[in-house]
Design a protein around this motif. Sequence first.
Motif, short mmCIF file in Angstrom:
data_model
loop_
_atom_site.label_atom_id
_atom_site.label_comp_id
_atom_site.label_asym_id
_atom_site.label_seq_id
_atom_site.Cartn_x
_atom_site.Cartn_y
_atom_site.Cartn_z
N SER A 164 3.13 2.90 -14.62
CA SER A 164 2.56 1.64 -14.13
C SER A 164 3.43 0.46 -14.52
N LEU A 165 4.52 0.73 -15.22
CA LEU A 165 5.51 -0.29 -15.59
C LEU A 165 6.75 -0.10 -14.72
N PRO A 166 7.64 -1.09 -14.66
CA PRO A 166 8.85 -0.97 -13.82
C PRO A 166 9.88 -0.05 -14.46
N ALA A 167 9.53 1.25 -14.52
CA ALA A 167 10.29 2.20 -15.34
C ALA A 167 11.49 2.81 -14.64
N ASP A 168 11.62 2.65 -13.33
CA ASP A 168 12.80 3.15 -12.63
C ASP A 168 12.98 2.32 -11.36
N THR A 169 13.96 2.67 -10.56
CA THR A 169 14.30 1.86 -9.40
C THR A 169 13.13 1.76 -8.42
N GLY A 170 12.49 2.89 -8.13
CA GLY A 170 11.38 2.89 -7.19
C GLY A 170 10.20 2.08 -7.69
N VAL A 193 0.84 -1.19 0.00
CA VAL A 193 0.00 0.00 0.00
C VAL A 193 0.88 1.25 0.00
N HIS A 194 1.95 1.23 0.80
CA HIS A 194 2.86 2.37 0.86
C HIS A 194 3.56 2.57 -0.48
N ALA A 195 4.06 1.49 -1.08
CA ALA A 195 4.75 1.60 -2.37
C ALA A 195 3.80 2.06 -3.46
N TYR A 196 2.56 1.57 -3.41
CA TYR A 196 1.57 1.99 -4.41
C TYR A 196 1.29 3.48 -4.29
N ASP A 197 1.10 3.97 -3.07
CA ASP A 197 0.82 5.40 -2.87
C ASP A 197 2.00 6.25 -3.32
N ARG A 198 3.21 5.76 -3.06
CA ARG A 198 4.42 6.49 -3.47
C ARG A 198 4.50 6.57 -4.99
N ALA A 199 4.25 5.46 -5.66
CA ALA A 199 4.27 5.44 -7.12
C ALA A 199 3.10 6.21 -7.71
#
Length: 213
Positions: free
Chosen positions: A95-101, A63-69
């Motif tokens: 919405s793709l793995p476009a960077d480190t975060g 949930v935290h990572a989703y809100d950050r992204a």
Amino acid sequence: MKSDSETTTGARARIIEAACSHIARNGLEGAKIRDIARDAEVSTALVHYHFATKADLLDAALVHAYDRAGVLRLSGTPGSRAGLTERLADLITYSLPADTGLREEWLLWMELWLHAVRDPSLRSTVESLYGKLREEFTAVVADGVRTGEFACPDPDATVTRILALLDGFGLQAMLLGTTEALTASQLAVGELIGRELGLTAPLPFRPPAGQQQ
């Protein structure tokens, strides 16, 4: 002087941030509570106080990572772009793995997929996060239909296909782990969705700042 509630809130936030890194790097089984506690600068007892199980930690971390992204997805950082095709392109990119975060978020998603199949307690998290992502895309597609920029007889069905394409191509990009695979995934999703929305020009993608693989 900070109140007890402020101190507790800060400790919980540090635990979640540390859990994101450890679960993404080592998987749920490989993540150690003592290591998460060490990085969060708290006791293992405090980790257990806030999170009864590792599944609870995964839930909170995702949930935290989703809100950050989500800040990237919704703002189009750096610099907001107002056009609907631009906004759609940014939503797809972030919405793709476009960077480190975002790659870390994807690793957490992969853990969630794996464990939610066997742990029904995690399925409400799956439903909630997919619901939020669906809302983001539906808002843009619906706006495009209203303005005539998109030709889409069934926005809900289109968004369902967008999310499925992002899951499939995003997973492929994660597994291959190259910039070329990420770019190919981005362009493939854009081409298929653009065709479905009746667009005559490719979606105006831009690479995220500081893109890393």
